[in-house]
Design a protein around this motif. Structure first.
Motif, PDB file in Angstrom:
ATOM      1  N   UNK A   1       0.807  -1.175  -0.110  1.00 47.84           N
ATOM      2  CA  UNK A   1      -0.201  -0.009   0.066  1.00 47.84           C
ATOM      3  C   UNK A   1       0.841   1.150   0.104  1.00 47.84           C
ATOM      4  N   UNK A   2       0.379   2.096  -0.928  1.00 41.56           N
ATOM      5  CA  UNK A   2       1.352   3.490  -1.011  1.00 41.56           C
ATOM      6  C   UNK A   2       0.862   4.650  -0.034  1.00 41.56           C
ATOM      7  N   UNK A   3       1.747   5.437   0.070  1.00 41.81           N
ATOM      8  CA  UNK A   3       1.417   6.356   1.253  1.00 41.81           C
ATOM      9  C   UNK A   3       0.143   7.491   0.656  1.00 41.81           C
ATOM     10  N   UNK A   4      -0.612   7.725   1.691  1.00 42.75           N
ATOM     11  CA  UNK A   4      -1.660   8.491   1.293  1.00 42.75           C
ATOM     12  C   UNK A   4      -1.390  10.143   1.745  1.00 42.75           C
ATOM     13  N   UNK A   5      -1.529  10.916   0.658  1.00 46.58           N
ATOM     14  CA  UNK A   5      -0.958  12.168   0.922  1.00 46.58           C
ATOM     15  C   UNK A   5      -2.201  13.139   0.897  1.00 46.58           C
ATOM     16  N   UNK A   6      -2.071  14.210   1.619  1.00 44.86           N
ATOM     17  CA  UNK A   6      -3.143  15.196   1.704  1.00 44.86           C
ATOM     18  C   UNK A   6      -3.609  15.774   0.388  1.00 44.86           C
TER      19      UNK A   6
ATOM     20  N   UNK B   1      -4.969  -7.602 -21.351  1.00 41.24           N
ATOM     21  CA  UNK B   1      -5.271  -7.814 -19.950  1.00 41.24           C
ATOM     22  C   UNK B   1      -5.472  -6.462 -19.186  1.00 41.24           C
ATOM     23  N   UNK B   2      -6.169  -6.755 -17.779  1.00 44.34           N
ATOM     24  CA  UNK B   2      -6.282  -5.697 -16.940  1.00 44.34           C
ATOM     25  C   UNK B   2      -4.916  -5.791 -15.924  1.00 44.34           C
ATOM     26  N   UNK B   3      -3.829  -5.787 -16.317  1.00 47.99           N
ATOM     27  CA  UNK B   3      -2.686  -5.882 -15.418  1.00 47.99           C
ATOM     28  C   UNK B   3      -2.597  -4.558 -14.908  1.00 47.99           C
ATOM     29  N   UNK B   4      -2.574  -3.340 -15.598  1.00 50.07           N
ATOM     30  CA  UNK B   4      -2.566  -2.209 -14.913  1.00 50.07           C
ATOM     31  C   UNK B   4      -3.291  -1.953 -13.772  1.00 50.07           C
ATOM     32  N   UNK B   5      -4.527  -2.176 -13.824  1.00 49.18           N
ATOM     33  CA  UNK B   5      -5.422  -2.313 -12.889  1.00 49.18           C
ATOM     34  C   UNK B   5      -5.193  -2.973 -11.790  1.00 49.18           C
ATOM     35  N   UNK B   6      -4.958  -4.419 -12.088  1.00 49.36           N
ATOM     36  CA  UNK B   6      -4.482  -5.104 -11.088  1.00 49.36           C
ATOM     37  C   UNK B   6      -3.248  -4.773 -10.306  1.00 49.36           C
ATOM     38  N   UNK B   7      -2.458  -4.121 -10.789  1.00 50.68           N
ATOM     39  CA  UNK B   7      -1.410  -3.516 -10.027  1.00 50.68           C
ATOM     40  C   UNK B   7      -1.873  -2.353  -9.254  1.00 50.68           C
ATOM     41  N   UNK B   8      -2.708  -1.444  -9.866  1.00 49.93           N
ATOM     42  CA  UNK B   8      -3.316  -0.507  -8.800  1.00 49.93           C
ATOM     43  C   UNK B   8      -4.159  -0.950  -7.803  1.00 49.93           C
ATOM     44  N   UNK B   9      -4.787  -1.998  -7.821  1.00 45.20           N
ATOM     45  CA  UNK B   9      -5.542  -2.657  -6.703  1.00 45.20           C
ATOM     46  C   UNK B   9      -4.329  -3.068  -5.733  1.00 45.20           C
ATOM     47  N   UNK B  10      -3.338  -3.874  -6.179  1.00 46.92           N
ATOM     48  CA  UNK B  10      -2.070  -4.544  -5.278  1.00 46.92           C
ATOM     49  C   UNK B  10      -1.677  -3.210  -4.671  1.00 46.92           C
ATOM     50  N   UNK B  11      -1.528  -2.033  -4.879  1.00 49.26           N
ATOM     51  CA  UNK B  11      -0.804  -1.005  -4.383  1.00 49.26           C
ATOM     52  C   UNK B  11      -1.874  -0.178  -3.824  1.00 49.26           C
ATOM     53  N   UNK B  12      -3.059  -0.222  -3.911  1.00 45.31           N
ATOM     54  CA  UNK B  12      -4.214   0.684  -3.236  1.00 45.31           C
ATOM     55  C   UNK B  12      -4.187   1.813  -4.094  1.00 45.31           C
ATOM     56  N   UNK B  13      -3.442   2.354  -5.001  1.00 46.54           N
ATOM     57  CA  UNK B  13      -3.594   3.536  -5.596  1.00 46.54           C
ATOM     58  C   UNK B  13      -4.871   4.061  -6.715  1.00 46.54           C
ATOM     59  N   UNK B  14      -5.437   4.871  -6.785  1.00 45.17           N
ATOM     60  CA  UNK B  14      -6.408   5.418  -7.495  1.00 45.17           C
ATOM     61  C   UNK B  14      -6.069   5.206  -8.800  1.00 45.17           C
ATOM     62  N   UNK B  15      -7.179   4.905  -9.806  1.00 52.84           N
ATOM     63  CA  UNK B  15      -6.789   4.331 -11.182  1.00 52.84           C
ATOM     64  C   UNK B  15      -7.744   5.319 -11.952  1.00 52.84           C
ATOM     65  N   UNK B  16      -7.087   5.548 -13.057  1.00 57.48           N
ATOM     66  CA  UNK B  16      -7.992   6.382 -14.036  1.00 57.48           C
ATOM     67  C   UNK B  16      -7.471   5.732 -15.423  1.00 57.48           C
TER      68      UNK B  16
ATOM     69  N   UNK C   1      -8.261  13.619   0.237  1.00 56.78           N
ATOM     70  CA  UNK C   1      -7.694  12.489   0.513  1.00 56.78           C
ATOM     71  C   UNK C   1      -8.634  11.259   1.251  1.00 56.78           C
ATOM     72  N   UNK C   2      -9.948  11.822   1.773  1.00 59.48           N
ATOM     73  CA  UNK C   2     -10.809  10.867   2.027  1.00 59.48           C
ATOM     74  C   UNK C   2     -11.336  10.058   1.114  1.00 59.48           C
ATOM     75  N   UNK C   3     -11.403  10.512  -0.117  1.00 63.24           N
ATOM     76  CA  UNK C   3     -12.081   9.785  -1.375  1.00 63.24           C
ATOM     77  C   UNK C   3     -10.914   8.727  -1.612  1.00 63.24           C
ATOM     78  N   UNK C   4      -9.659   9.151  -1.515  1.00 62.68           N
ATOM     79  CA  UNK C   4      -8.519   8.323  -2.200  1.00 62.68           C
ATOM     80  C   UNK C   4      -8.406   7.220  -1.069  1.00 62.68           C
ATOM     81  N   UNK C   5      -8.743   7.469   0.305  1.00 56.52           N
ATOM     82  CA  UNK C   5      -8.561   6.532   1.126  1.00 56.52           C
ATOM     83  C   UNK C   5      -9.630   5.337   1.017  1.00 56.52           C
ATOM     84  N   UNK C   6     -10.946   5.714   0.575  1.00 58.29           N
ATOM     85  CA  UNK C   6     -11.929   4.742   0.276  1.00 58.29           C
ATOM     86  C   UNK C   6     -11.503   3.947  -0.768  1.00 58.29           C
ATOM     87  N   UNK C   7     -11.089   4.657  -2.048  1.00 58.77           N
ATOM     88  CA  UNK C   7     -10.627   3.849  -2.918  1.00 58.77           C
ATOM     89  C   UNK C   7      -9.376   2.956  -2.622  1.00 58.77           C
ATOM     90  N   UNK C   8      -8.558   3.132  -1.883  1.00 54.67           N
ATOM     91  CA  UNK C   8      -7.381   2.365  -1.453  1.00 54.67           C
ATOM     92  C   UNK C   8      -8.104   1.289  -0.785  1.00 54.67           C
TER      93      UNK C   8
END
Length: 274
Positions: free
Chosen positions: A128-133, A193-208, A242-249
């Motif tokens: 999980x990546x650091x959550x910044x403000x 494949x969805x590998x880029x999203x799979x990696x975002x899931x694994x790191x807890x980083x919001x995805x666009x 940051x609260x939205x990104x925390x939920x996504x994470x």
């Protein structure tokens, strides 16, 4: 014994060959030779299979599975229809004649009409990546040539929100999975494949990302989608809090697919051809 082999020169080989074999505690050998093929009970060949490797696999007499990944041609400015793509698929299947096939997403399996689907796991070692403000780093994972057309818009967004762009996932507050129009052939849009999203899931980083089947099939519901510069702006603004990104994470980490989770899927497919 199970043997993973393939051309061995791509990121796909690392993910679907080396990492899976390591998790299964079996061998992964690029361009395996005759003795290595004969020593196997089942062979899993990943992505593009050169004729000389195919000859050695056939000569071994062992059952084998083609893990297709993205073996189709990938060149810019390709005008490829669904019919063109399916003709390529049928011709490649006729050349290879494997005993089983693994597709990277359900869309490709639907177009083929048979076979198994195993989605990409996330890269091992992600945490999980650091959550910044606020959003300070916008990341992208992949070859820069695929997003050249997007870079002026990405740079504009970085200036607008006071962020910087980096060509990697670790340390990012948001990660992009976009594709320039010159790389938007049928198979890149539909069979990737969805590998880029799979990696975002694994790191807890919001995805666009782009609304492609490979992503939509594994989406959690809190991903953001963009196919225009305006949509990218709106997506970034929706993730500013940051609260939205925390939920996504939290949602992403709950949905993460580590390599150990796909091992039973491979064992099931392998058992079907033994």
């Amino acid at each position: 014994m199970i043997l993973f082999t393939g051309k061995g020169t791509s990121g796909s080989w690392q993910i679907r060959g080396v990492q899976i074999a390591h998790a299964m505690r079996v061998r992964a050998v690029p361009m395996a030779w005759d003795a290595e093929c004969r020593a196997a009970d089942v062979i899993v060949a990943v992505k593009r299979i050169p004729d000389d490797l195919l000859l050695r696999i056939r000569r071994s007499g062992r059952p084998w599975i083609w893990d297709c990944v993205d073996a189709y041609p990938q060149r810019p400015h390709q005008s490829v229809t669904r019919d063109d793509a399916i003709r390529w698929m049928r011709a490649e299947l006729e050349r290879l004649r494997p005993d089983g096939v693994i597709w990277p997403n359900r869309e490709m399996r639907s177009d083929a009409g048979f076979g198994h689907v195993i989605p990409h796991h996330h890269w091992p070692g992600l945490s999980p990546q650091r959550l910044r403000d606020r959003i300070e780093v916008i990341g992208y994972e992949g070859s820069p040539r695929y997003i050249e057309a997007w870079m002026p818009h990405i740079e504009r967004e970085c200036r607008r929100i006071g962020a910087r762009f980096q060509p990697s996932l670790p340390g990012a507050d948001v990660v992009l999975a976009l594709r320039g129009p010159e790389w938007s052939s049928f198979w890149c849009r539909n069979w990737k494949s969805g590998v880029k999203l799979a990696n975002a899931h694994g790191a807890g980083v919001p995805f666009i990302g782009a609304m492609e089947p490979g992503y939509l099939e594994i989406a959690t519901g809190v991903e953001r989608w963009a196919d225009t510069p305006d949509a990218l702006s709106l997506a970034l603004d929706s993730l500013a809090s940051v609260d939205v990104r925390r939920q996504v994470r939290g949602e992403f980490l709950s949905a993460a697919l580590p390599v150990d989770a796909v091992v039973p899927m491979y064992r099931e497919v392998i058992s079907a051809v033994r």
